[in-house]
Design a protein around this motif. Structure first.
Motif, PDB file in Angstrom:
ATOM      1  N   GLY A 195       0.594  -1.046   0.188  1.00 43.15           N
ATOM      2  CA  GLY A 195       0.167   0.116  -0.354  1.00 43.15           C
ATOM      3  C   GLY A 195       1.056   1.171   0.231  1.00 43.15           C
ATOM      4  N   ILE A 196       1.992   1.504  -1.008  1.00 46.14           N
ATOM      5  CA  ILE A 196       2.751   2.850  -0.904  1.00 46.14           C
ATOM      6  C   ILE A 196       2.777   2.882  -2.030  1.00 46.14           C
ATOM      7  CG2 ILE A 196       5.008   3.429  -1.022  1.00 46.14           C
ATOM      8  CD1 ILE A 196       6.229   0.943   0.840  1.00 46.14           C
ATOM      9  N   PRO A 197       2.330   4.499  -1.855  1.00 47.69           N
ATOM     10  CA  PRO A 197       1.728   4.304  -3.156  1.00 47.69           C
ATOM     11  C   PRO A 197       2.410   5.391  -4.103  1.00 47.69           C
ATOM     12  CG  PRO A 197       0.852   6.704  -1.279  1.00 47.69           C
ATOM     13  CD  PRO A 197       1.770   4.625  -0.848  1.00 47.69           C
ATOM     14  N   GLY A 198       2.654   4.810  -5.107  1.00 47.47           N
ATOM     15  CA  GLY A 198       3.965   5.522  -5.834  1.00 47.47           C
ATOM     16  C   GLY A 198       4.774   5.202  -6.145  1.00 47.47           C
ATOM     17  N   LEU A 199       4.854   3.895  -5.594  1.00 47.25           N
ATOM     18  CA  LEU A 199       6.082   3.183  -5.452  1.00 47.25           C
ATOM     19  C   LEU A 199       7.335   3.044  -6.394  1.00 47.25           C
ATOM     20  CD1 LEU A 199       9.234   2.800  -3.329  1.00 47.25           C
ATOM     21  CD2 LEU A 199       7.509   1.076  -3.236  1.00 47.25           C
TER      22      LEU A 199
END
Length: 291
Positions: free
Chosen positions: A161-165
């Motif tokens: 759920g880490i955005p834009g990784l």
């Protein structure tokens, strides 16, 4: 704009200045290490294994030397293991060497094991438990992963759920906790895998408008983001971690200890500290958010 000078931290002893600095780092205990070879790698030529020296300078100024036999990494990354050995990893892997990408050396400098963790490593940091944290850049967007010292994958950012990784621009490892600020969205991310054993999400995310930082330091609810693109490469942006976002509280410039602009540099983030090593890579300075 306020200027903040680095504080001198560690210096490569002059007796070793004739050797080529292949890479350098600062470990979890604050000891600086230089991986030295007789010469720089030659572009376009076959790269045989080479013997190297690791020169280690402790925070009290004491120094020691460890000889490493048959290092394979052309463009190496380095860190020290808690029991005193070293890990050396190739930032890029060739078609035939990925299974031997990471070399683990014992206290005597002998290779004890080797394994692969994936191409395109931007950051490699060992935590206090001896686990390896790898942050990858966009040519192989594996995100952020944690490995045991024997090569077992123990945590991955995939599905976390880490955005834009897409590219791990900044990675900080302190204790057994990692902090990151990844491209493309540049959130500040806290990763604590131990939370999963308690049934809690291992990742917390704060949205962030400070773009392109290459290092970060955290102390309590305060955060500093260092670096950026273009004219912001020496930017030192201060912020506070609120409920879901980073609230910027100030911005300045990080300089050399004498107030000079920083040149090409290496950076290492450890807890409240950002270590910076400008070219020619013989001295480390430190900014400490807790100080």
């Amino acid at each position: 704009m306020q200027q903040t000078p680095l504080v001198p931290h560690a210096r490569l002893p002059r007796a070793h200045h004739h050797r080529h600095v292949r890479t350098s780092t600062v470990d979890a205990a604050g000891t600086a290490h230089w991986l030295l070879a007789e010469q720089a790698p030659q572009r376009g030529r076959e790269h045989p294994p080479y013997d190297a020296l690791v020169v280690s300078v402790r925070p009290d100024g004491g120094a020691e030397v460890t000889e490493l036999r048959s290092v394979r990494a052309r463009w190496p990354l380095l860190d020290r293991l808690p029991e005193g050995g070293f890990v050396v990893a190739a930032a890029r892997t060739g078609r035939h060497d990925e299974a031997r990408q990471v070399q683990v050396f014992d206290r005597l400098g002998h290779e004890s094991r080797a394994f692969g963790i994936g191409d395109a490593i931007e950051h490699l940091l060992v935590d206090e438990a001896g686990h390896l944290w790898a942050g990858h850049f966009d040519e192989n967007p594996l995100g952020i992963r944690r490995w045991s010292p024997t090569g077992e994958l123990v945590w991955t950012s995939a599905g976390a759920g880490i955005p834009g990784l897409f590219d791990c621009y900044a990675l900080n490892v302190s204790g057994t906790t990692a902090w990151a600020c990844p491209y493309t969205d540049f959130p500040v991310v806290e990763i604590r895998p131990d939370r999963a054993a308690r049934g809690e999400p291992p990742v917390r995310v704060w949205s962030n408008r400070i773009r392109s930082a290459t290092a970060l330091a955290v102390h309590g609810d305060r955060v500093v983001l260092f670096g950026g693109s273009g004219e912001h490469q020496d930017r030192l942006a201060h912020g506070v971690l609120t409920g879901t976002a980073v609230r910027r509280t100030g911005v300045g410039t990080l300089t050399g200890p004498d107030g000079s602009a920083l040149t090409r540099r290496r950076v290492v983030s450890r807890g409240s500290r950002i270590y910076v090593q400008p070219e020619p890579f013989t001295e480390w300075g430190v900014f400490d958010l807790a100080g």
